[in-house]
Design a protein around this motif. Structure first.
Motif, short mmCIF file in Angstrom:
data_model
loop_
_atom_site.label_atom_id
_atom_site.label_comp_id
_atom_site.label_asym_id
_atom_site.label_seq_id
_atom_site.Cartn_x
_atom_site.Cartn_y
_atom_site.Cartn_z
N ALA A 148 34.58 62.32 -11.26
CA ALA A 148 34.14 61.19 -10.80
C ALA A 148 33.81 60.23 -11.64
N PHE A 149 33.82 58.98 -11.33
CA PHE A 149 33.35 57.73 -12.23
C PHE A 149 32.19 57.36 -11.75
N SER A 150 31.18 56.89 -12.79
CA SER A 150 29.87 56.42 -12.24
C SER A 150 30.03 54.86 -11.68
N HIS A 151 29.25 54.37 -11.13
CA HIS A 151 29.30 53.06 -10.11
C HIS A 151 29.82 52.01 -11.14
N ASN A 152 29.74 51.96 -12.29
CA ASN A 152 29.85 50.86 -13.18
C ASN A 152 31.30 51.43 -13.95
N GLY A 153 31.75 52.50 -13.89
CA GLY A 153 32.80 53.00 -14.62
C GLY A 153 32.45 53.11 -16.15
N GLN A 154 31.28 53.30 -16.38
CA GLN A 154 30.96 53.56 -18.00
C GLN A 154 30.79 55.21 -18.13
N MET A 155 30.58 55.86 -17.10
CA MET A 155 30.51 57.37 -17.10
C MET A 155 31.61 58.24 -16.31
N LEU A 156 31.86 59.15 -16.87
CA LEU A 156 32.79 60.10 -15.98
C LEU A 156 32.32 61.45 -15.99
N VAL A 157 32.12 62.01 -14.82
CA VAL A 157 31.59 63.63 -14.68
C VAL A 157 32.55 64.51 -14.46
#
Length: 297
Positions: free
Chosen positions: A67-76
């Motif tokens: 999943a991406f973070s809300h701002n697209g800067q991180m991926l988990v």
């Protein structure tokens, strides 16, 4: 081609300055233990276009969710190897590896507006992670991560572990008796009664069960075999895993022997099994085969 388990689209887009194209990132994960990053573009002329961009590594077993973070800067991502990995989507480097779950991680999601992460696992827990706004690579759980070597735990570590297991009422008793990691591992039914004066049979049983789970985790870590691949009955690598009605997976022959001895209770929970039906766990069998291919070449 490896089996695909999950895919997720970045909630934010970016614009190509030269051509004016709008791009989104797409992440997919699956049986090959990797995460593939794709670029999705939309234009009035070309319409929809999908291109492969890169591969993210880090897991040693199939990846079940991303999943991406809300701002697209991180991926988990969450994996059968029980770990959660957080990546920086710009540099495609690993920011953090979270290892608190004790069974494979099946789901993960960021909060829509803040840096909170939730991860779900077959260990029947949901962990909430808080990221530091200035240094998001530093993630911490509401419960401290379980250390690999439990014997090195301090008395405070033991207290936090008790709280994480829902045993808050025992914190003061353990502190008065100076129970650290080494002492925790040496606790027995007799010492809980005679030394710690814990009168409740239910509490004693729960403490001993949780300590046994810790011992099992340490053994699995030292052997290098993911705990999910070991049969709870034989503690050996499963060849033909099946799912029982308690939701846990066992080696087929071991569970059939368990049932044939007229044991109607779950080997894991000690509760009555609602059904004797055993269902083949093909996903787990594939994961074990993949792990063997990777580690026993």
């Amino acid at each position: 081609m490896a089996q695909l388990f999950y895919g997720t689209l970045s909630p934010t887009s970016y614009i190509d300055g030269e051509q004016g194209l709008q791009f989104f990132r797409l992440a997919s994960c699956g049986q090959d233990c990797q995460i593939k990053i794709w670029v999705v573009s939309f234009t009035h002329i070309l319409g929809f276009e999908l291109k492969y961009k890169s591969t993210l590594s880090g897991h040693c077993a199939p990846v079940l969710a991303c999943a991406f973070s809300h701002n697209g800067q991180m991926l988990v991502s969450g994996s059968v190897d029980k770990s959660v990995i957080v990546y920086d989507t710009n540099t495609e480097t690993i920011l953090h590896t979270l290892t608190q779950h004790t069974r494979y991680v099946t789901s993960c999601a960021f909060a829509p507006n803040i840096l909170l992460l939730a991860t779900g696992s077959m260990d029947k827990t949901v962990n909430i992670w808080q990221f530091d706004l200035e240094t998001p690579c530093q993630a911490r759980s509401t419960d401290d991560q379980v250390k690999q070597f439990i014997e090195d735990w301090s008395e405070d570590d033991v207290s936090m572990w008790l709280c994480a297991q829902g045993l808050n009422d025992l914190v003061d008793i353990f502190k008065i008796n100076n129970i650290d990691g080494r002492e925790l591992f040496n606790l027995t039914k007799e010492s809980l009664v005679d030394d710690l004066k814990i009168e409740s049979l239910g509490l004693r049983s729960k403490v001993l069960r949780k300590i046994e789970e810790l011992r099992t985790k340490v053994k699995a870590l030292s052997s290098g075999i993911p705990d999910e691949f070991l049969c709870p009955i034989t503690r050996e690598l499963m060849k033909d895993p099946v799912i029982a009605s308690d939701g846990y997976s066992y080696e087929k022959e071991a569970m059939e022997n368990w049932i044939s001895k007229k044991k109607r209770t779950s080997p894991m929970t000690n509760l009555i099994l609602p059904s004797m039906v055993l269902t083949p766990n093909r996903t787990l069998k594939m994961a074990i085969s993949r792990w063997l291919e990777t580690h026993q070449k």
